[in-house]
Scaffold this active site. Structure first.
Site, PDB file in Angstrom:
ATOM      1  N   ASP A  13       0.812  -1.225   0.000  1.00  0.00           N
ATOM      2  CA  ASP A  13       0.000   0.000   0.000  1.00  0.00           C
ATOM      3  C   ASP A  13       0.843   1.271   0.000  1.00  0.00           C
ATOM      4  OD1 ASP A  13      -2.264  -1.692   0.247  1.00  0.00           O
ATOM      5  OD2 ASP A  13      -1.861  -1.835   2.390  1.00  0.00           O
ATOM      6  N   LYS A  16       1.965   2.117  -5.171  1.00  0.00           N
ATOM      7  CA  LYS A  16       2.686   1.625  -6.370  1.00  0.00           C
ATOM      8  C   LYS A  16       1.902   1.872  -7.655  1.00  0.00           C
ATOM      9  CE  LYS A  16       3.048  -2.430  -4.462  1.00  0.00           C
ATOM     10  NZ  LYS A  16       2.802  -2.148  -3.036  1.00  0.00           N
ATOM     11  N   LYS A  18      -0.180   4.180  -8.635  1.00  0.00           N
ATOM     12  CA  LYS A  18      -0.045   5.528  -9.177  1.00  0.00           C
ATOM     13  C   LYS A  18       1.348   5.733  -9.787  1.00  0.00           C
ATOM     14  CE  LYS A  18       1.156  10.131  -8.208  1.00  0.00           C
ATOM     15  NZ  LYS A  18       1.040  11.416  -7.565  1.00  0.00           N
ATOM     16  N   GLY A  40      -4.046  -4.427  -4.511  1.00  0.00           N
ATOM     17  CA  GLY A  40      -5.045  -3.471  -4.988  1.00  0.00           C
ATOM     18  C   GLY A  40      -4.302  -2.217  -5.375  1.00  0.00           C
ATOM     19  N   HIS A  41      -4.000  -2.084  -6.667  1.00  0.00           N
ATOM     20  CA  HIS A  41      -3.215  -0.927  -7.107  1.00  0.00           C
ATOM     21  C   HIS A  41      -4.170   0.169  -7.601  1.00  0.00           C
ATOM     22  CE1 HIS A  41       0.576  -3.621  -7.662  1.00  0.00           C
ATOM     23  NE2 HIS A  41       0.192  -3.480  -6.417  1.00  0.00           N
ATOM     24  N   THR A 129      -5.772 -11.713   3.059  1.00  0.00           N
ATOM     25  CA  THR A 129      -6.837 -11.033   2.310  1.00  0.00           C
ATOM     26  C   THR A 129      -7.940 -12.015   1.921  1.00  0.00           C
ATOM     27  OG1 THR A 129      -5.660 -11.439   0.251  1.00  0.00           O
ATOM     28  CG2 THR A 129      -5.231  -9.331   1.332  1.00  0.00           C
ATOM     29  N   GLN A 222       2.392  -6.054  -3.128  1.00  0.00           N
ATOM     30  CA  GLN A 222       2.643  -6.083  -1.681  1.00  0.00           C
ATOM     31  C   GLN A 222       3.892  -5.237  -1.381  1.00  0.00           C
ATOM     32  OE1 GLN A 222       1.896  -9.527  -3.120  1.00  0.00           O
ATOM     33  NE2 GLN A 222      -0.101  -8.603  -2.923  1.00  0.00           N
ATOM     34  N   THR A 299      -9.750  -5.010   0.391  1.00  0.00           N
ATOM     35  CA  THR A 299     -10.657  -5.571   1.400  1.00  0.00           C
ATOM     36  C   THR A 299     -11.442  -4.499   2.164  1.00  0.00           C
ATOM     37  OG1 THR A 299      -8.886  -5.496   3.015  1.00  0.00           O
ATOM     38  CG2 THR A 299      -9.142  -7.559   1.792  1.00  0.00           C
ATOM     39  N   GLY A 300     -11.028  -3.237   2.045  1.00  0.00           N
ATOM     40  CA  GLY A 300     -11.700  -2.162   2.775  1.00  0.00           C
ATOM     41  C   GLY A 300     -11.344  -2.122   4.254  1.00  0.00           C
ATOM     42  N   ARG A 303      -6.408   0.286   7.843  1.00  0.00           N
ATOM     43  CA  ARG A 303      -4.982  -0.061   7.962  1.00  0.00           C
ATOM     44  C   ARG A 303      -4.438   0.441   9.289  1.00  0.00           C
ATOM     45  NH1 ARG A 303      -4.087   2.240   1.989  1.00  0.00           N
ATOM     46  NH2 ARG A 303      -4.874   0.449   0.842  1.00  0.00           N
ATOM     47  N   ASP A 331       1.784  14.518   1.285  1.00  0.00           N
ATOM     48  CA  ASP A 331       0.747  15.512   1.585  1.00  0.00           C
ATOM     49  C   ASP A 331      -0.035  15.169   2.850  1.00  0.00           C
ATOM     50  OD1 ASP A 331       0.075  13.387  -0.339  1.00  0.00           O
ATOM     51  OD2 ASP A 331      -1.979  14.052   0.018  1.00  0.00           O
ATOM     52  N   VAL A 411       2.557  13.994  -4.113  1.00  0.00           N
ATOM     53  CA  VAL A 411       1.846  14.861  -3.171  1.00  0.00           C
ATOM     54  C   VAL A 411       0.329  14.734  -3.303  1.00  0.00           C
ATOM     55  CG1 VAL A 411       3.692  16.555  -2.825  1.00  0.00           C
ATOM     56  CG2 VAL A 411       2.166  16.801  -4.793  1.00  0.00           C
TER      57      VAL A 411
HETATM   58  P1  IMP Z   1      -2.230 -12.871   1.761  1.00  0.00           P
HETATM   59  O1  IMP Z   1      -1.206 -12.380   0.791  1.00  0.00           O
HETATM   60  O2  IMP Z   1      -3.633 -12.567   1.321  1.00  0.00           O
HETATM   61  O3  IMP Z   1      -2.031 -14.298   2.135  1.00  0.00           O
HETATM   62  O4  IMP Z   1      -2.043 -12.042   3.121  1.00  0.00           O
HETATM   63  C1  IMP Z   1      -0.876 -12.141   3.917  1.00  0.00           C
HETATM   64  C2  IMP Z   1      -0.554 -10.818   4.582  1.00  0.00           C
HETATM   65  O5  IMP Z   1      -0.141  -9.878   3.602  1.00  0.00           O
HETATM   66  C3  IMP Z   1      -1.739 -10.162   5.296  1.00  0.00           C
HETATM   67  O6  IMP Z   1      -1.239  -9.449   6.424  1.00  0.00           O
HETATM   68  C4  IMP Z   1      -2.282  -9.184   4.278  1.00  0.00           C
HETATM   69  O7  IMP Z   1      -2.978  -8.125   4.878  1.00  0.00           O
HETATM   70  C5  IMP Z   1      -0.985  -8.725   3.634  1.00  0.00           C
HETATM   71  N1  IMP Z   1      -1.178  -8.293   2.251  1.00  0.00           N
HETATM   72  C6  IMP Z   1      -1.371  -9.075   1.171  1.00  0.00           C
HETATM   73  N2  IMP Z   1      -1.480  -8.334   0.061  1.00  0.00           N
HETATM   74  C7  IMP Z   1      -1.349  -7.061   0.441  1.00  0.00           C
HETATM   75  C8  IMP Z   1      -1.321  -5.825  -0.279  1.00  0.00           C
HETATM   76  O8  IMP Z   1      -1.430  -5.759  -1.506  1.00  0.00           O
HETATM   77  N3  IMP Z   1      -1.148  -4.704   0.461  1.00  0.00           N
HETATM   78  C9  IMP Z   1      -0.965  -4.752   1.808  1.00  0.00           C
HETATM   79  N4  IMP Z   1      -0.951  -5.883   2.509  1.00  0.00           N
HETATM   80  C10 IMP Z   1      -1.143  -7.023   1.829  1.00  0.00           C
END
Ligand code: IMP
Length: 422
Positions: A13, A16, A18, A40-41, A129, A222, A299-300, A303, A331, A411
């Site tokens: 998160d 990436k 953008k 989720g990009h 997720t 990730q 997933t909503g 964080r 920002d 920013v």
């Molecule tokens: P998994 O990849 O769904 O098995 O999740 C394993 C861990 O990585 C969990 O803590 C997720 O929240 C985290 N995670 C997986 N994909 C992302 C991502 O794209 N962004 C942030 N955290 C992620």
């Protein structure tokens, strides 16, 4: 001609999507090398927001070839939805998307096994997720997975049945209740749908493109601190998120890697469980979450938030061989009276700037350096020289500590809200 890599240096998160979108005009090819729809990009342009999960972030650029590499795990149902949504923008996915025949397939039962094992772990769950990522990579390593190439092969159904019967045994042993019949029709429909796309031998394809002089950008998902080997194990994802993952996830040789763009947020966030030394479970953390809209794009989930962690960042820079740094969401820090940065950890009586074996087992106390905050809204600024002096002091300090130049400062979420520093 060589391949540049862009990846996250924290727990994902970092923004990436953008940045890849900003960099893409310079590239002919964008290729995803690991992860799957757990990513989720987010991309924003022309007043609209798009979230890509499996499709590489170059898809909205007409000229750009987009490859889903062999290291990615693909959920046909999710990918179909994503393609259909992206197509509403008029983008020609059929022309520009290529899928590796060696990418592994996420089956409906992989998602069920993910949910079942997380439920079984209870309070010790990873906080996945629930996209079926770990069970799919487990089958890959266990040599019993199905690959995209199998979907068009004549033994697809029997391979599918074998995998499903193994998963059913596992689900039963975990006492997990499920109804597979609810999921299968959409899966088989999506499998048929995907057959119209370009399913290729992507390692030959990408190496040919490189030989033809095309500029390739490998897009990570990730973040480094979620890497299966170097992340805060076991609270990690199931793939190699680091630069090395681009080689194995696309079939390119290490000497073909040129620049490595490392992206970090001006503060830290983490979704799911696991150690987070600089976490702020207080009003500061609340404010970071609110101002940074820190809710998962996939997933909503809210964080977890905290200050920038330099030992973590330095570790990530070392593992990835970062050549160019990109700082995002600067920002968001506007309006804080004081901005803090962790520059080392106190572990027992020692001060260390290294990541210990198990961040959870140690009594790790972050050592902070404090900076005066800034009030100015940074989102309208386009020149580095126009940024507030207090912000520049903060960035200069970070740059000195990590010893790699920060080239881009983002920013705001829009393509335009970007400052090229050097
Ligand atoms: P998994 O990849 O769904 O098995 O999740 C394993 C861990 O990585 C969990 O803590 C997720 O929240 C985290 N995670 C997986 N994909 C992302 C991502 O794209 N962004 C942030 N955290 C992620």
């Amino acid at each position: 001609m060589k391949v540049d890599v862009v990846l996250g240096l924290q727990w994902g998160d970092e923004g990436k999507g953008k940045i890849v979108d900003v960099l893409t005009p310079k590239y002919d090819v964008v290729a995803r090398f690991q992860g799957g729809p757990n990513a989720g990009h987010s991309l924003e342009f022309g007043g609209n927001k798009y979230v890509l999960n499996t499709i590489p972030s170059g898809i909205f650029h007409e000229h750009c070839i987009n490859i889903i590499g062999n290291g990615v795990v693909v959920d046909p149902v999710q990918l179909k939805k994503e393609i259909e949504k992206a197509e509403t923008t008029g983008v020609n996915i059929r022309k520009n998307l290529y899928i590796s025949e060696k990418a592994h397939v996420i089956l409906p039962t992989h998602r069920l096994v993910d949910a079942a094992s997380e439920a079984y772990k209870g309070v010790h769950k990873v906080g996945s997720t629930l996209r079926g990522i770990s069970p799919t990579y487990q089958d890959k390593i266990g040599r019993s997975g199905l690959r995209i190439g199998d979907l068009i092969g004549k033994n697809f159904l029997s391979k599918y049945q074998t995998a499903v019967s193994n998963h059913k045994k596992l689900l039963d042993s975990l006492n997990y209740e499920y109804n597979l019949a609810e999921h299968e029709p959409a899966f088989f429909e999506a499998v048929e749908y995907l057959k119209q796309f370009k399913i290729v031998n992507s390692e030959y394809f990408v190496n040919q493109l490189i030989s033809d002089g095309k500029k390739v950008l490998a897009e990570g998902a990730q973040g480094t601190l979620l890497d299966i080997d170097f992340g805060s194990y076991p609270f990690v994802t199931s793939s190699n998120t680091i630069t090395g993952g681009a080689c194995s996830g696309l079939g390119i040789a290490p000497q073909k890697i040129n620049k490595v763009f490392g992206i970090f947020k001006a503060y830290c966030t983490r979704v799911g469980n696991g150690p987070f030394p600089t976490e702020q479970e207080n009003e500061t953390g609340e404010l970071l979450r609110k101002l940074g809209h820190e809710f998962g794009a996939t997933t909503g989930r809210p964080r977890r938030t905290g200050w920038l962690d330099l030992p973590g960042l330095k570790y990530a820079i070392m593992l990835n061989g970062v050549t160019d740094l990109i700082c995002t969401k600067s920002d968001v820090l506007s309006g804080f009276e004081e901005v803090q940065v962790c520059d080392s950890y106190k572990i027992g009586s020692d001060i260390s700037s290294q990541i210990p074996f198990d961040l959870l087992d140690e009594t790790v106390i972050p050592q902070y350096k404090s900076f005066p905050g800034w009030k100015e809204d940074l989102t309208k600024i386009r020149e580095y020289s126009q940024l507030p002096e207090t912000f520049k002091t903060y960035i200069d300090y970070v740059e000195k500590q990590i010893e790699v130049p920060i080239n881009i400062i983002s920013v705001g979420p829009d393509r335009e809200e970007t400052i090229h520093k050097n």
